[in-house]
Motif scaffolding. Structure first.
Motif, PDB file in Angstrom:
ATOM      1  N   UNK A   1      31.938  20.505  36.783  1.00 45.85           N
ATOM      2  CA  UNK A   1      31.101  21.681  36.540  1.00 45.85           C
ATOM      3  C   UNK A   1      31.751  22.944  37.065  1.00 45.85           C
ATOM      4  N   UNK A   2      32.350  22.837  38.238  1.00 45.74           N
ATOM      5  CA  UNK A   2      32.987  24.025  38.811  1.00 45.74           C
ATOM      6  C   UNK A   2      34.125  24.506  37.926  1.00 45.74           C
ATOM      7  N   UNK A   3      34.971  23.574  37.501  1.00 48.62           N
ATOM      8  CA  UNK A   3      36.116  23.958  36.672  1.00 48.62           C
ATOM      9  C   UNK A   3      35.626  24.511  35.343  1.00 48.62           C
ATOM     10  N   UNK A   4      34.600  23.854  34.755  1.00 48.41           N
ATOM     11  CA  UNK A   4      34.074  24.352  33.481  1.00 48.41           C
ATOM     12  C   UNK A   4      33.560  25.775  33.647  1.00 48.41           C
ATOM     13  N   UNK A   5      32.815  26.007  34.729  1.00 51.23           N
ATOM     14  CA  UNK A   5      32.263  27.343  34.948  1.00 51.23           C
ATOM     15  C   UNK A   5      33.381  28.370  35.012  1.00 51.23           C
ATOM     16  N   UNK A   6      34.433  28.054  35.770  1.00 48.33           N
ATOM     17  CA  UNK A   6      35.549  28.997  35.871  1.00 48.33           C
ATOM     18  C   UNK A   6      36.220  29.197  34.523  1.00 48.33           C
ATOM     19  N   UNK A   7      36.430  28.102  33.776  1.00 46.91           N
ATOM     20  CA  UNK A   7      37.142  28.213  32.501  1.00 46.91           C
ATOM     21  C   UNK A   7      36.331  29.043  31.510  1.00 46.91           C
ATOM     22  N   UNK A   8      35.037  28.733  31.365  1.00 51.96           N
ATOM     23  CA  UNK A   8      34.218  29.456  30.385  1.00 51.96           C
ATOM     24  C   UNK A   8      34.059  30.921  30.800  1.00 51.96           C
ATOM     25  N   UNK A   9      33.759  31.140  32.083  1.00 52.25           N
ATOM     26  CA  UNK A   9      33.602  32.515  32.574  1.00 52.25           C
ATOM     27  C   UNK A   9      34.866  33.317  32.353  1.00 52.25           C
ATOM     28  N   UNK A  10      36.008  32.720  32.670  1.00 51.56           N
ATOM     29  CA  UNK A  10      37.283  33.420  32.531  1.00 51.56           C
ATOM     30  C   UNK A  10      37.586  33.681  31.064  1.00 51.56           C
ATOM     31  N   UNK A  11      37.243  32.723  30.189  1.00 56.60           N
ATOM     32  CA  UNK A  11      37.496  32.893  28.764  1.00 56.60           C
ATOM     33  C   UNK A  11      36.830  34.173  28.255  1.00 56.60           C
ATOM     34  N   UNK A  12      35.546  34.331  28.587  1.00 54.95           N
ATOM     35  CA  UNK A  12      34.843  35.504  28.064  1.00 54.95           C
ATOM     36  C   UNK A  12      35.310  36.785  28.750  1.00 54.95           C
ATOM     37  N   UNK A  13      35.712  36.671  30.018  1.00 53.94           N
ATOM     38  CA  UNK A  13      36.278  37.857  30.670  1.00 53.94           C
ATOM     39  C   UNK A  13      37.558  38.273  29.962  1.00 53.94           C
ATOM     40  N   UNK A  14      38.352  37.282  29.531  1.00 51.12           N
ATOM     41  CA  UNK A  14      39.585  37.570  28.799  1.00 51.12           C
ATOM     42  C   UNK A  14      39.294  38.260  27.478  1.00 51.12           C
ATOM     43  N   UNK A  15      38.264  37.747  26.779  1.00 52.35           N
ATOM     44  CA  UNK A  15      37.854  38.377  25.517  1.00 52.35           C
ATOM     45  C   UNK A  15      37.447  39.833  25.780  1.00 52.35           C
ATOM     46  N   UNK A  16      36.645  40.021  26.829  1.00 54.17           N
ATOM     47  CA  UNK A  16      36.198  41.374  27.161  1.00 54.17           C
ATOM     48  C   UNK A  16      37.395  42.264  27.449  1.00 54.17           C
ATOM     49  N   UNK A  17      38.401  41.711  28.154  1.00 54.71           N
ATOM     50  CA  UNK A  17      39.612  42.473  28.437  1.00 54.71           C
ATOM     51  C   UNK A  17      40.312  42.900  27.159  1.00 54.71           C
TER      52      UNK A  17
END
Lengths: 315, 296
Positions: free
Chosen positions: A210-226
Motif C-alpha cells: 500500500x505504501x509503495x502504491x500510494x507513492x507511485x500513484x501520487x507521484x504519477x499524477x504529480x508528474x502529469x501536473x508537472x
C-alpha cells in the motif's frame, strides 16, 4: 448491471472540460489562466493527499516528482517530438506527442515514487519526511547540473500545448483514480495503513504494497501536473520546484483536512485564487501561510475546510 | 598531499559548526522526540544578532568578538524559550505529524518574518575577531578557523558536563528515556523541555555567528541548508547522542569540503542528502546510536 457512479462522473468531467475548452475564447484570458493554475493545483493536492492524507506517509518532496514530470515531458516535446513528426506536424500528431510526453513524465515520476517509497518500508514520521525532503533537493540539484536542459538557468521555449481541456481532464482523472482507489476494497488498505500500521500488518495486510502504491500513484499524477505546468508556463527552472513549492501543496492538503478529498480540492482553489485577490499584501503571503500552519495545528488539526464530524477516537 | 590536508582543515572547521547545530537538534530530538525544523532559523537569527552587535562595537577586539557570540547565544536562547512556549507546548501529546507541520510553520514564519525585519538582500558580516593567518608547513590556517574549533570544543565539553553532572541534566536524561516515568518520580517535564530548548537554541546561535565569520554573507534564508545538513549530521552520528552529533558534524563537514574541492563541486549540496538516505537504509540508528525497539 448499472454503470458505476464514479465512471459516469469521470466521463462527465472530461466532457465538461472539452466543452468548456471549446468556448475558451469567450473567457477573459486572465481568468482562464487562473482557472488552469487552479486545475494544476488540484491535481497536485489530490495526488499528495493520497500519500499524506489517506496513507499517512508524510512526504515533503512532491515538488521533486513534479520537476521530473515537467522536465521529461518538456524534453520529449522539444527534442524527441520534432524528430518523429518532421518540421510541420499535423495537429493530431502534436497532441499525440504531447499525450505521450505527459504519460512518460508521469511514469518516470511514478518510478521515482517507487524508489522513494522503498525507504518508507523502514522509516516513518519525521525520518520519512526528511528522506522525501532530501529526495526533492537531490532532484533539484541534478536538474541544475544537466546543462543540455538549461542547467541553473532553466529550460525555455517549451511549446504552449496545455489548454483547459487537458488540465481539467487530468483533474477528473486524478480525482477519479484517487477516490476509486480509496473507496474500493483494495484501497481500504491505505486507510488501515494510515490508522495503525502494526494492527494492519497483524491482520495480514501487506502494508508495504500500500505504501509503495500510494507513492507511485501520487507521484504519477504529480508528474502529469508537472508536464501540464511546463507546457502552460513555457519555461521551467529547477528553483521553481524547490522546498517552498512542496510546502504550498502540503498546505493545501492540511487546510482541506488530511484525507478529505473535497476539502483538499476546495483548499487548492482557495490557496491559488487568494494570492491573486490579495496582490497588495503579496509580501506577507508566506508569513500568513506559516502562521496558518501553526494555528491550524494547535486549534483545528482536522483542517480548516473539513466540516465532517471527527472520526471515532483512536485508542 | 598539502592540498588534501588544507581541505581537511577547512572541512574540520565547517564540520565543527555543523556539530554545534547538530547538538541542538540531537538534544531536542532526544528529549522531545521531534525534528525542530525551526532550529536552522534560530541559527540564522544568531548570525544576524552577531552582525548587529559587531557593527555596534565598532572596533575589532577579542572582547567585541566574544561579546557578540555571547549576545547571539543569549538572544537565541530566549527565542528558543518563546518558540517552545507558544508553538510546541500546546501540542504536547499530539500526533508526530502535527508537531512536524507546526515546526515547518514556525520555520517558514521566521524565514519570511526575517525578510521583513532584516531585509531580503544578503549583507556582509563584519569582522568580529582580529584576523591573523598562520602558515604551518604549506598550510594556511586563519585565526577564525582556530576560534571556531576552540569554541566548539569548549561548548561541547560544557554541554557534556551539564548533561552528566547537574540535576537538570540528569532530569533531561530521565525524560529522554521515559517521559511518563520521569513525571511519576516528580520531575517537572515542562521545565526540562524549556531548558532543553534554551540550551539547544543557544548552541544554534553560537553556530550562526561562527558560520557567518567564515562565510561572511548573511541573509534570512541562510539557515536552511546548514540546518538541514546539521540534522543529517545528527542522524549520521546517532540521534540523541552528544558525541555522535559531534562526530557526524565533523564527518559531514570534511566530506562536503573534499567534494567541493573535487570536480564534482556542483553536487556538494546533494552529498548530505545522499549520506542521509544511505545511513537511513543501512544503519538507521546512526554510527553511535543504539537501535530502539518498536513497542505497540
Amino acid at each position: 448491471m448499472p454503470f458505476p457512479r464514479q465512471h459516469i462522473a469521470l466521463l462527465a468531467g472530461i466532457a465538461a472540460a472539452l466543452t468548456l475548452s471549446a468556448f475558451g475564447g469567450a473567457f477573459n484570458a486572465y481568468h482562464l489562466d487562473i482557472a488552469m493554475t487552479v486545475g494544476i493545483a488540484i491535481i497536485l493536492a489530490v495526488s499528495l493527499n493520497l500519500i499524506n492524507g489517506h496513507t499517512g506517509l508524510f512526504s515533503l518532496g512532491h515538488a521533486g516528482f513534479m520537476a521530473i514530470g515537467a522536465y521529461l515531458s518538456a524534453t520529449i516535446t522539444l527534442f524527441v517530438g520534432p524528430q518523429l513528426t518532421g518540421p510541420a506536424p499535423s495537429a493530431f500528431a502534436t497532441q499525440a506527442i504531447f499525450f505521450t510526453a505527459l504519460l512518460t513524465g508521469g511514469l518516470c515520476a511514478a518510478f521515482a515514487g517507487i524508489l522513494i517509497g522503498l525507504p518508507s518500508l523502514r522509516l516513518k514520521g519525521d525520518y520519512l519526511a526528511l528522506v522525501t525532503l532530501g529526495f526533492g533537493e537531490i532532484v533539484r540539484v541534478i536538474f541544475q547540473n544537466i546543462e543540455p536542459l538549461g542547467g541553473a538557468l532553466g529550460l525555455y521555449g517549451i511549446h504552449p500545448l496545455t489548454n483547459f481541456a487537458w488540465i481539467y481532464s487530468g483533474v477528473a482523472l486524478t480525482i477519479f483514480t484517487v477516490s476509486c482507489l480509496v473507496n474500493s476494497t483494495y484501497g481500504r488498505g491505505f486507510l488501515a495503513t494510515h490508522d495503525n500500521e502494526i494492527a494492519a500488518r497483524s491482520i495480514g495486510l501487506n502494508t508495504t504494497r500500500y505504501k509503495i502504491t500510494a507513492f507511485a500513484v501520487g507521484a504519477f499524477f504529480a508528474g502529469i501536473a508537472g508536464g501540464l505546468f511546463a507546457h502552460l508556463r513555457m519555461t521551467i527552472d529547477p528553483r521553481g520546484f524547490d522546498f517552498s513549492r512542496s510546502i504550498e501543496i502540503i498546505l493545501m492538503v492540511i487546510l482541506g483536512g488530511m484525507g478529505n478529498t473535497l476539502g483538499v480540492i476546495l483548499a487548492a482553489v482557495v490557496l491559488t485564487v487568494l494570492p491573486e485577490v490579495l496582490r497588495p499584501v503579496a509580501e506577507y503571503r508566506m508569513i500568513i501561510y506559516s502562521l496558518l500552519l501553526v494555528i491550524l495545528m494547535i486549534a483545528r488539526p482536522q483542517g480548516l475546510l473539513n466540516f465532517r464530524p471527527k472520526k471515532a477516537a483512536r485508542i | 598531499m598539502t592540498e588534501l590536508l588544507q581541505q581537511l582543515i577547512n572541512g574540520l572547521s565547517l564540520g565543527a559548526i555543523y556539530a554545534l547545530i547538530a547538538l541542538g537538534y540531537t538534544m531536542i530530538y532526544g528529549v522531545l522526540r521531534f525534528i525542530n525544523f525551526a532550529h536552522s532559523e534560530v541559527f540564522m537569527v544568531g548570525a544576524f544578532v552577531g552582525c548587529y552587535i559587531g557593527r555596534l562595537a565598532g572596533s575589532v577586539t577579542w572582547w567585541s568578538g566574544f561579546g557578540a557570540l555571547g549576545a547571539a547565544m543569549l538572544v537565541c536562547g530566549i527565542l528558543g524559550f518563546i518558540i517552545e512556549k507558544i508553538a510546541y507546548r500546546p501540542l504536547r501529546g499530539a500526533p508526530v505529524l502535527n508537531v512536524l507541520i507546526t515546526a515547518i510553520g514556525v520555520s517558514l514564519f521566521l524565514q519570511y518574518g526575517g525578510q521583513l525585519v532584516f531585509g531580503a538582500t544578503p549583507r556582509t558580516f563584519p569582522e568580529l575577531f582580529p584576523v591573523r593567518h598562520f602558515r604551518l608547513g604549506g598550510l594556511d590556517v586563519s585565526s577564525n578557523q582556530v576560534i571556531v574549533m576552540i569554541v566548539t570544543v569548549v561548548l561541547l565539553v560544557a554541554l557534556q558536563l551539564i548533561v552528566k553532572h547537574t540535576r537538570l541534566g540528569t532530569a533531561m536524561r530521565a525524560v529522554a528515556l521515559n517521559p511518563q516515568a520521569a513525571q511519576l518520580v516528580g520531575i517537572n517535564t515542562g521545565t526540562v523541555f524549556s531548558f532543553t530548548f534554551v540550551i539547544g537554541s543557544a548552541l544554534a546561535g553560537a553556530g550562526g555567528v561562527l558560520y557567518a565569520m567564515n562565510y561572511p554573507s548573511i541573509d534570512p534564508l541562510m539557515g536552511v541548508m546548514p540546518g538541514l545538513k546539521a540534522f543529517v549530521a545528527a542522524i549520521l552520528g546517532g540521534i540523541g547522542s552528544i558525541p555522535g552529533a559531534a562526530l557526524g558534524g565533523l564527518l559531514l563537514g570534511s566530506a562536503e569540503t573534499l567534494v567541493s574541492g573535487s570536480q564534482f563541486s556542483t553536487y556538494k549540496d546533494a552529498i548530505a542528502f545522499g549520506i542521509l538516505i544511505l545511513i537511513l537504509l543501512l544503519r538507521p540508528s546512526g554510527l553511535l546510536g543504539r537501535p530502539g525497539v518498536e513497542k505497540v
